[in-house]
Design a protein around this motif. Structure first.
Motif, PDB file in Angstrom:
ATOM      1  N   UNK A   1      29.275  79.755 100.452  1.00 17.44           N
ATOM      2  CA  UNK A   1      28.403  79.386 101.577  1.00 17.44           C
ATOM      3  C   UNK A   1      28.782  80.181 102.825  1.00 17.44           C
ATOM      4  N   UNK A   2      30.080  80.335 103.047  1.00 15.25           N
ATOM      5  CA  UNK A   2      30.531  81.119 104.196  1.00 15.25           C
ATOM      6  C   UNK A   2      30.127  82.574 104.026  1.00 15.25           C
ATOM      7  N   UNK A   3      30.336  83.116 102.822  1.00  8.21           N
ATOM      8  CA  UNK A   3      29.935  84.501 102.580  1.00  8.21           C
ATOM      9  C   UNK A   3      28.438  84.683 102.795  1.00  8.21           C
ATOM     10  N   UNK A   4      27.653  83.712 102.317  1.00 10.30           N
ATOM     11  CA  UNK A   4      26.198  83.815 102.442  1.00 10.30           C
ATOM     12  C   UNK A   4      25.749  83.815 103.895  1.00 10.30           C
ATOM     13  N   UNK A   5      26.508  83.138 104.764  1.00 14.02           N
ATOM     14  CA  UNK A   5      26.162  83.128 106.190  1.00 14.02           C
ATOM     15  C   UNK A   5      26.230  84.531 106.788  1.00 14.02           C
ATOM     16  N   UNK A   6      26.943  85.442 106.107  1.00 12.34           N
ATOM     17  CA  UNK A   6      27.044  86.832 106.560  1.00 12.34           C
ATOM     18  C   UNK A   6      26.209  87.767 105.681  1.00 12.34           C
TER      19      UNK A   6
ATOM     20  N   UNK B   1      34.573  85.485 115.073  1.00  9.91           N
ATOM     21  CA  UNK B   1      33.594  85.399 116.163  1.00  9.91           C
ATOM     22  C   UNK B   1      32.589  84.267 115.954  1.00  9.91           C
ATOM     23  N   UNK B   2      32.435  83.847 114.697  1.00 10.15           N
ATOM     24  CA  UNK B   2      31.391  82.858 114.398  1.00 10.15           C
ATOM     25  C   UNK B   2      31.949  81.513 113.921  1.00 10.15           C
ATOM     26  N   UNK B   3      33.232  81.266 114.148  1.00 14.43           N
ATOM     27  CA  UNK B   3      33.851  80.037 113.653  1.00 14.43           C
ATOM     28  C   UNK B   3      33.106  78.789 114.132  1.00 14.43           C
ATOM     29  N   UNK B   4      32.801  78.711 115.420  1.00 16.18           N
ATOM     30  CA  UNK B   4      32.139  77.511 115.946  1.00 16.18           C
ATOM     31  C   UNK B   4      30.767  77.307 115.316  1.00 16.18           C
ATOM     32  N   UNK B   5      30.048  78.397 115.151  1.00 14.11           N
ATOM     33  CA  UNK B   5      28.724  78.320 114.524  1.00 14.11           C
ATOM     34  C   UNK B   5      28.847  77.865 113.066  1.00 14.11           C
ATOM     35  N   UNK B   6      29.827  78.405 112.349  1.00 16.07           N
ATOM     36  CA  UNK B   6      30.020  78.042 110.939  1.00 16.07           C
ATOM     37  C   UNK B   6      30.425  76.574 110.810  1.00 16.07           C
ATOM     38  N   UNK B   7      31.273  76.100 111.684  1.00 15.83           N
ATOM     39  CA  UNK B   7      31.670  74.700 111.654  1.00 15.83           C
ATOM     40  C   UNK B   7      30.456  73.800 111.882  1.00 15.83           C
ATOM     41  N   UNK B   8      29.599  74.200 112.809  1.00 14.88           N
ATOM     42  CA  UNK B   8      28.411  73.401 113.111  1.00 14.88           C
ATOM     43  C   UNK B   8      27.437  73.400 111.931  1.00 14.88           C
TER      44      UNK B   8
ATOM     45  N   UNK C   1      27.954  74.520 108.592  1.00 12.69           N
ATOM     46  CA  UNK C   1      28.457  74.267 107.238  1.00 12.69           C
ATOM     47  C   UNK C   1      29.443  73.109 107.161  1.00 12.69           C
ATOM     48  N   UNK C   2      30.074  72.787 108.286  1.00 11.57           N
ATOM     49  CA  UNK C   2      31.126  71.779 108.288  1.00 11.57           C
ATOM     50  C   UNK C   2      32.498  72.430 108.283  1.00 11.57           C
ATOM     51  N   UNK C   3      33.523  71.618 108.475  1.00 13.92           N
ATOM     52  CA  UNK C   3      34.877  72.156 108.613  1.00 13.92           C
ATOM     53  C   UNK C   3      35.496  72.627 107.304  1.00 13.92           C
ATOM     54  N   UNK C   4      35.234  71.932 106.206  1.00 13.64           N
ATOM     55  CA  UNK C   4      35.943  72.272 104.965  1.00 13.64           C
ATOM     56  C   UNK C   4      35.615  73.677 104.457  1.00 13.64           C
ATOM     57  N   UNK C   5      34.355  74.130 104.467  1.00 12.47           N
ATOM     58  CA  UNK C   5      34.105  75.506 104.069  1.00 12.47           C
ATOM     59  C   UNK C   5      34.848  76.514 104.951  1.00 12.47           C
ATOM     60  N   UNK C   6      34.950  76.223 106.236  1.00 14.54           N
ATOM     61  CA  UNK C   6      35.688  77.110 107.138  1.00 14.54           C
ATOM     62  C   UNK C   6      37.169  77.139 106.760  1.00 14.54           C
ATOM     63  N   UNK C   7      37.736  75.971 106.490  1.00 15.67           N
ATOM     64  CA  UNK C   7      39.144  75.908 106.084  1.00 15.67           C
ATOM     65  C   UNK C   7      39.375  76.668 104.780  1.00 15.67           C
ATOM     66  N   UNK C   8      38.449  76.526 103.840  1.00 13.76           N
ATOM     67  CA  UNK C   8      38.630  77.197 102.550  1.00 13.76           C
ATOM     68  C   UNK C   8      38.492  78.711 102.681  1.00 13.76           C
ATOM     69  N   UNK C   9      37.657  79.166 103.573  1.00 10.34           N
ATOM     70  CA  UNK C   9      37.591  80.601 103.846  1.00 10.34           C
ATOM     71  C   UNK C   9      38.895  81.090 104.473  1.00 10.34           C
ATOM     72  N   UNK C  10      39.452  80.305 105.394  1.00 13.54           N
ATOM     73  CA  UNK C  10      40.734  80.667 105.983  1.00 13.54           C
ATOM     74  C   UNK C  10      41.816  80.788 104.907  1.00 13.54           C
ATOM     75  N   UNK C  11      41.798  79.855 103.957  1.00  6.94           N
ATOM     76  CA  UNK C  11      42.770  79.928 102.852  1.00  6.94           C
ATOM     77  C   UNK C  11      42.601  81.234 102.076  1.00  6.94           C
ATOM     78  N   UNK C  12      41.364  81.606 101.798  1.00 12.13           N
ATOM     79  CA  UNK C  12      41.142  82.811 101.002  1.00 12.13           C
ATOM     80  C   UNK C  12      41.848  84.015 101.616  1.00 12.13           C
ATOM     81  N   UNK C  13      41.622  84.272 102.900  1.00 12.00           N
ATOM     82  CA  UNK C  13      42.233  85.450 103.531  1.00 12.00           C
ATOM     83  C   UNK C  13      43.750  85.311 103.623  1.00 12.00           C
ATOM     84  N   UNK C  14      44.204  84.117 103.931  1.00  5.56           N
ATOM     85  CA  UNK C  14      45.648  83.895 104.037  1.00  5.56           C
ATOM     86  C   UNK C  14      46.324  84.081 102.681  1.00  5.56           C
TER      87      UNK C  14
END
Length: 395
Positions: A237-242, A257-264, A266-279
């Motif tokens: 879902x995060x990838x699709x937003x781009x 740059x788009x964290x706030x928009x993505x949180x609004x 998609x919600x917080x969990x997809x954002x957290x899971x994307x953060x995990x991927x890169x980390x």
């Protein structure tokens, strides 16, 4: 000779008769050493081939039929004149044999009937990819019995993946098949899914004073299908937003740059899971360099960081709101026994299944005894990395 003392070759002759040249195929199980939920997003993984395996003995039988028996299971037959997927065989071992036969025929080989007997030392339900090992064993057997060009590990692994996708009916990635085909410790990059990049390393953790132990946490996955599916779905879902299909294609700076928009949106969990991927993807690269340099302390510290990321950001250690938290309890108990030494983390898909621990060699017996005391006899097992991947030889 008592049956318990007979070799697999002896048992093959008892069941199918002798007087024929025998071919042996062996395929190890695998452990995810690094890279928790990175492969499906085009990231990197380190796999390790383990000292448990699928072992098969086979011989041509002069017919157009494949007869297969696995010790302890019902035998079955495959008509080599019918290699299309059979709906009645979905999720069965027969589907894996038919699919691999179709794949090998597509290389230009003439299909010839054969008999095959196999056994497995891979613990049942252990999450060590026994289905991939069976696929690869069938593939190596057919490669040896049917005349044609040799198959490299990547080619064979992709055949097995297609078989599991199209015949067995499971939409798996390539990690399991490729790790088992390669053997040893292998770094795999899935940025190009058609041609994954691979590198192998000869290393025994015990040479550095640590043993690999996997612990079955005793949970039932049947009710957690939605939890598993949500992990790749939310990353995508995060990838699709781009406008992308996988996170490997997304620029992390653009994500920032788009964290706030993505949180609004998609919600917080997809954002957290994307953060995990890169980390986690960065941690895979760092762990591989640590292993290549023989820096076990750095590897263990990075493994602990990976486990924390899975728990906090990926959130695949516990099921939110559920009173049962078997994987989290197992990790807490493992850390209690490790007393600040070694490392432990969730292993594989998560939400249960198994955890992975790197235990100081002198603590292994005490660690296994302690974990088995809490989780049941046989829950914990000490493994070693083996160098050989899927292969065959004439006996």
């Amino acid at each position: 000779m008592p049956a318990s003392e007979k070799t697999l070759e002896d048992l093959f002759r008892d069941r199918f008769g002798g007087g024929r040249d025998l071919l042996e195929a062996t395929v190890p199980a695998r452990s995810e050493i690094a890279g928790n939920h990175t492969d499906h997003e085009g990231g990197d993984v380190i796999g390790g081939a383990l000292d448990v395996q699928v072992h098969a003995v086979c011989a041509l039988n002069g017919t157009n039929t494949v007869r297969i028996e696995s010790l302890g299971y019902q035998p079955f037959k495959i008509d080599l004149g019918k290699l299309a997927p059979q709906e009645s065989e979905r999720e069965s071992t027969a589907s894996l044999a038919r699919g691999m036969a179709s794949e090998l025929v597509a290389t230009g080989r003439e299909p010839l009937g054969f008999d095959l007997l196999m056994e497995s030392s891979i613990p049942s339900g252990s999450g060590l990819s026994s289905s991939a090992a069976v696929e690869l064993a069938f593939g190596r057997a057919m490669e040896g019995l049917w005349e044609g060009e040799p198959l490299d590990a990547v080619t064979l692994a992709k055949m097995a993946q297609r078989t599991e996708n199209n015949y067995f009916g499971k939409p798996c990635g390539l990690l399991d098949q490729l790790a088992e085909a390669l053997g040893g410790l292998a770094h795999m990059s899935f940025a190009n899914p058609e041609t994954p990049a691979t590198e192998k390393l000869a290393l025994d953790f015990e040479d550095y004073g640590y043993a690999l132990v996997l612990v079955n946490v005793g949970s039932d996955h049947s009710a957690l299908t939605n939890e598993y599916a949500a992990v790749p779905n939310e990353m995508k879902q995060v990838a699709a937003a781009f406008g992308k299909e996988r996170l490997c294609e997304v620029d992390p700076a653009a994500f920032d740059e788009r964290v706030n928009e993505l949180r609004r949106d998609l919600g917080d969990r997809p954002v957290l899971r994307a953060l995990h991927y890169w980390y986690e993807n960065d941690l895979v690269a760092q762990r591989w360099e640590a292993l290549k340099g023989g820096d076990i302390d750095a590897f263990l510290a990075l493994t602990r960081a990976s486990g924390a990321s899975s728990a906090m950001y990926l959130q695949n250690v516990s099921v939110g709101g559920a009173p049962e938290q078997p994987a989290m309890v197992a990790l807490g108990l493992a850390q209690r026994l490790l007393e600040g030494t070694g490392a432990c983390r969730i292993h594989g898909g998560g939400f249960g299944g198994s955890i992975q621990a790197f235990v100081p060699v002198e603590r292994v017996e005490r660690f296994i005894s302690g974990m088995d005391g809490w989780l049941g006899k046989g829950a914990s097992r000490h493994y070693r990395i083996v160098s050989e991947g899927a292969g065959y030889q004439w006996l």
